[in-house]
Motif scaffolding. Sequence first.
Motif, mmCIF file in Angstrom:
data_model
loop_
_atom_site.group_PDB
_atom_site.id
_atom_site.type_symbol
_atom_site.label_atom_id
_atom_site.label_comp_id
_atom_site.label_asym_id
_atom_site.label_seq_id
_atom_site.Cartn_x
_atom_site.Cartn_y
_atom_site.Cartn_z
ATOM 1 N N GLN A 41 0.754 -1.143 0.035
ATOM 2 C CA GLN A 41 0.421 0.515 -0.039
ATOM 3 C C GLN A 41 0.996 1.365 -0.242
ATOM 4 O OE1 GLN A 41 -2.811 -0.819 3.271
ATOM 5 N NE2 GLN A 41 -4.207 -1.289 1.520
ATOM 6 N N TYR A 42 0.442 1.987 -0.501
ATOM 7 C CA TYR A 42 0.908 3.192 -0.466
ATOM 8 C C TYR A 42 0.499 4.774 -0.231
ATOM 9 C CZ TYR A 42 3.810 0.151 -4.530
ATOM 10 O OH TYR A 42 4.101 -0.047 -4.603
ATOM 11 N N GLN A 43 0.648 5.352 0.281
ATOM 12 C CA GLN A 43 0.030 6.406 1.147
ATOM 13 C C GLN A 43 0.507 7.694 0.314
ATOM 14 O OE1 GLN A 43 -2.392 7.344 4.479
ATOM 15 N NE2 GLN A 43 -2.797 8.536 2.703
ATOM 16 N N ILE A 44 -0.659 8.229 -0.491
ATOM 17 C CA ILE A 44 -0.752 9.589 -1.083
ATOM 18 C C ILE A 44 -1.031 10.417 0.200
ATOM 19 C CG2 ILE A 44 -1.216 10.665 -3.119
ATOM 20 C CD1 ILE A 44 -0.080 8.605 -3.923
ATOM 21 N N LYS A 45 -0.612 11.880 -0.589
ATOM 22 C CA LYS A 45 -0.754 12.699 0.887
ATOM 23 C C LYS A 45 -2.159 13.145 1.420
ATOM 24 C CE LYS A 45 0.007 18.012 1.484
ATOM 25 N NZ LYS A 45 -0.201 19.245 1.223
ATOM 26 N N ALA A 46 -2.435 12.775 2.573
ATOM 27 C CA ALA A 46 -3.293 12.804 3.488
ATOM 28 C C ALA A 46 -4.284 13.777 3.040
ATOM 29 C CB ALA A 46 -3.483 12.729 4.938
ATOM 30 N N GLY A 47 -6.040 13.533 2.700
ATOM 31 C CA GLY A 47 -6.689 15.193 2.533
ATOM 32 C C GLY A 47 -7.007 14.735 0.761
ATOM 33 N N SER A 48 -5.946 14.176 0.417
ATOM 34 C CA SER A 48 -5.994 14.661 -1.441
ATOM 35 C C SER A 48 -7.182 13.243 -1.883
ATOM 36 C CB SER A 48 -4.753 13.412 -1.895
ATOM 37 O OG SER A 48 -3.472 13.977 -1.436
ATOM 38 N N ALA A 49 -7.984 13.025 -1.617
ATOM 39 C CA ALA A 49 -8.978 12.207 -2.047
ATOM 40 C C ALA A 49 -8.376 11.545 -3.278
ATOM 41 C CB ALA A 49 -10.250 13.065 -2.241
ATOM 42 N N THR A 50 -8.292 10.685 -3.394
ATOM 43 C CA THR A 50 -7.580 9.434 -4.552
ATOM 44 C C THR A 50 -8.971 9.197 -5.399
ATOM 45 O OG1 THR A 50 -6.987 8.453 -3.623
ATOM 46 C CG2 THR A 50 -5.043 9.318 -3.872
ATOM 47 N N ILE A 51 -8.650 9.925 -6.888
ATOM 48 C CA ILE A 51 -10.434 8.629 -7.393
ATOM 49 C C ILE A 51 -9.847 8.027 -8.717
ATOM 50 C CG2 ILE A 51 -11.819 9.767 -6.094
ATOM 51 C CD1 ILE A 51 -12.486 11.820 -8.622
ATOM 52 N N ASP A 52 -10.378 8.340 -9.475
ATOM 53 C CA ASP A 52 -9.978 7.398 -10.886
ATOM 54 C C ASP A 52 -8.499 7.897 -10.955
ATOM 55 O OD1 ASP A 52 -12.713 7.718 -13.083
ATOM 56 O OD2 ASP A 52 -12.485 9.616 -11.375
#
Length: 398
Positions: free
Chosen positions: A318-329
């Motif tokens: 698993q990879y954390q993108i910056k929290a709060g980014s809300a990664t969608i498509d």
Amino acid sequence: MYYAYFASALLLASGLATARPTIIGAIYFITNDPSGNNVIVNTMDHSGKLSYSHAVSTQGKGVHANSPTGGPDALFSQDSVKVGKDMLFAVNPGSSTVVMFKINHQNPSEINMPVSSGGDFPVSIAFYENTNEVCVLNGGHVNGVQCYWADSIKGLIPIPNTTRSLGLTQTTPATGPPGTVSDVIFSADGGELYVSVKGTPPTPGFVATYKVNKANGSLSNKPVKTTPASGGLLPFGMTLIPRTKAVLVVDPATGFSIFDFTKGAPAKTTIYPVKNQLLNCWSSISRKTGNIYLTDAGTSIVTEVHVNNQLKANIVKQYQIKAGSATIDSIVTSVGGNDFLYVLSANVSSVDVLSLNGPGQATHLQTLDVQSAVASSGSPVPIHGVNFQGMAAYVVAK
Ligand SMILES: *[C@@H]1O[C@H](CO)[C@@H](O)[C@H](O)[C@H]1NC(C)=O
Ligand SMILES: *[C@@H]1O[C@H](CO)[C@@H](O)[C@H](O)[C@H]1NC(C)=O
Ligand SMILES: *[C@@H]1O[C@H](CO)[C@@H](O)[C@H](O)[C@H]1NC(C)=O
């Protein structure tokens, strides 16, 4: 009226071969803005990095679905923009139309006039490259699918006998996310069309399978529905699993499901929980790593999944993108033997780029702040990240 088209803005910056030799492709998503929908074009260089290029009007309107938060994931869908060969397709959910562009990296591209989507609130598009058949999924009051031939001159030509109702009780725009449509894709051989629909808990959703007549493009009258195994409720984004007749279906109720269509529909299904997940909804596949990448809008975590030849799945990393980014498509592209994962981070109006160096070896390469880039370009195009949706890619030379 389907035949009218006009030269419009470039989809890919012109003069690729000469003036800007480092541009090797582009990625696209829609602003889905109610005041006017636009495709945002970001060009890609050999390193996989993006630069904002320009916005192209889709000659229609976006709309945000009715949801408790009004936050990111405005359409509750995957595949609202789609690339097929040198064509780009996009929905106008607020106008109930679908539009086709011709991608031409040397000359100004053409945009064909939008055509009716055959229903309300279109949110997802499927493309089958052997026949150029395009099917659009409508998720509003009049919901279901409608298919077209994508003609490079004439644009989208509706195919007789392909308007199929799903019979869902819905509003225009849709109210959800529960009880809304999610995604439409063709099987690898083009013989089936799969449509994912979220349930309204405790009632599970389903994947509807239509048979496609490859001679004339028509669809079977009634779909066969498959509900996920116990624990699955909200079938969302779908990705074909290569060399099998199976589909990975992301499900924010628990993680994801494997739908095995080896023996036809209904499929045999297996559910896989993803720990710590909140809103895993989207997925895309890398040929290089062989793995499928899920994105979670709630945690902004990318989950890498391996599915073996026996259709057993495991979570690789698993990879954390910056929290709060809300990664969608998301979408993966291959460039010069390297694969890159492009993720739409809707809550921060950005695109995150991951370099897929090998299985379990993704590294974060870039965050492109699209909102700032559009503003500094002087473009008047309205940008509201909560409306953003879709992700598709075109590569000039692999
Ligand atoms: C398509 O082909 C099928 C099978 O041959 C036939 O039943 C159907 O009527 C055809 N539909 C159209 C619109 O031509
Ligand atoms: C529509 O297609 C279905 C399935 O191919 C076929 O059974 C039906 O006869 C077709 N109807 C018309 C009007 O072409
Ligand atoms: C979106 O950003 C706001 C801050 O601007 C934050 O409070 C919120 O949690 C974020 N939403 C998601 C889904 O990450």
